[in-house]
Write a protein that holds these residues in place. Structure first.
Motif, short mmCIF file in Angstrom:
data_model
loop_
_atom_site.label_atom_id
_atom_site.label_comp_id
_atom_site.label_asym_id
_atom_site.label_seq_id
_atom_site.Cartn_x
_atom_site.Cartn_y
_atom_site.Cartn_z
N LEU A 39 0.82 -1.20 0.00
CA LEU A 39 0.00 0.00 0.00
C LEU A 39 0.86 1.26 0.00
O LEU A 39 0.54 2.24 -0.67
N GLN A 40 1.97 1.24 0.71
CA GLN A 40 2.88 2.38 0.74
C GLN A 40 3.49 2.62 -0.65
O GLN A 40 3.59 3.75 -1.11
N PHE A 41 3.85 1.52 -1.34
CA PHE A 41 4.40 1.65 -2.69
C PHE A 41 3.36 2.22 -3.64
O PHE A 41 3.66 3.04 -4.50
N CYS A 42 2.11 1.76 -3.50
CA CYS A 42 1.04 2.26 -4.38
C CYS A 42 0.77 3.74 -4.12
O CYS A 42 0.49 4.49 -5.06
N ALA A 43 0.88 4.16 -2.86
CA ALA A 43 0.66 5.57 -2.54
C ALA A 43 1.74 6.43 -3.19
O ALA A 43 1.48 7.53 -3.66
N GLN A 103 3.23 5.77 -5.99
CA GLN A 103 3.01 5.72 -7.45
C GLN A 103 1.70 6.42 -7.83
O GLN A 103 1.29 6.33 -8.97
N ASP A 104 1.06 7.11 -6.96
CA ASP A 104 -0.23 7.78 -7.17
C ASP A 104 -1.34 6.77 -7.50
O ASP A 104 -2.11 6.93 -8.43
N GLY A 105 -1.34 5.72 -6.75
CA GLY A 105 -2.39 4.69 -6.88
C GLY A 105 -2.07 3.66 -7.96
O GLY A 105 -1.59 4.01 -9.01
N CYS A 106 -2.28 2.46 -7.63
CA CYS A 106 -2.03 1.39 -8.61
C CYS A 106 -3.21 0.43 -8.67
O CYS A 106 -3.06 -0.71 -9.05
N GLY A 107 -4.39 0.87 -8.30
CA GLY A 107 -5.58 0.05 -8.42
C GLY A 107 -5.64 -1.05 -7.37
O GLY A 107 -6.27 -2.07 -7.59
#
Length: 173
Positions: free
Chosen positions: A158-162, A164-168
């Protein structure tokens, strides 16, 4: 007392069968009682039915002319529209039944002799496998459960997705 051999017994039995059939075909016609007409209610009951000497084939009625109707032009011809409403369950015979091979399958497999050889070798292999107690040569697949992420791995994802500006990623439960 002499005992007849099988060939003699078969010939004797066939001769007797032919003689019986010939005698049955030459027999006199059998008298068939006519169906009695229904008497009126006030008439006395009859004690015996009249006997007729006509054969049953003479009293058979035939149907009139039957005409087939041409299908309508706007409806396509569906040969499989009538389905059997009854579904027969598998039984001892249908479980072991397999359709015979088509001529194409026979030619692709090398002919009937080669198919028989392969079937015999496969049966011998199954028997040998059963005798030695080994596992089946063809085993069904066993699916493993999907991988589960630990709580730490989910937090890092979740931290990585945040970043990247969201990753679905699906929302956290």
């Amino acid at each position: 007392m002499a005992v007849a051999r099988r060939g003699t017994q078969g010939a004797l039995l066939a001769g007797m069968l032919l003689a019986g059939i010939a005698q049955a075909q030459q027999a006199a016609p059998v008298a068939v009682p006519d169906p009695a007409p229904v008497p009126p209610a006030d008439a006395p009951a009859a004690t015996t039915a009249p006997v007729s000497t006509t054969l049953p084939q003479d009293t058979v009625t035939t149907l009139g002319e039957v005409r087939a109707l041409k299908p309508e032009e706007d409806q396509p011809l569906d040969l499989y529209r009538f389905k059997n409403p009854l579904k027969a369950e598998n039984n001892r015979f249908s479980r072991n039944w397999s359709e015979p091979p088509s001529p194409e399958q026979v030619s692709m497999a090398g002919g009937y002799i080669m198919m028989g050889v392969v079937k015999g070798v496969m049966a011998a292999g199954r028997g040998l496998n059963k005798l030695t107690g080994g596992p089946d040569q063809i085993q069904s697949a066993i699916a493993r459960p999907p991988p589960e992420l630990s709580a730490e791995q989910q937090r890092r994802a979740l931290q990585f997705c945040a970043q990247q500006d969201g990753c679905g990623a699906p929302p956290q439960k």
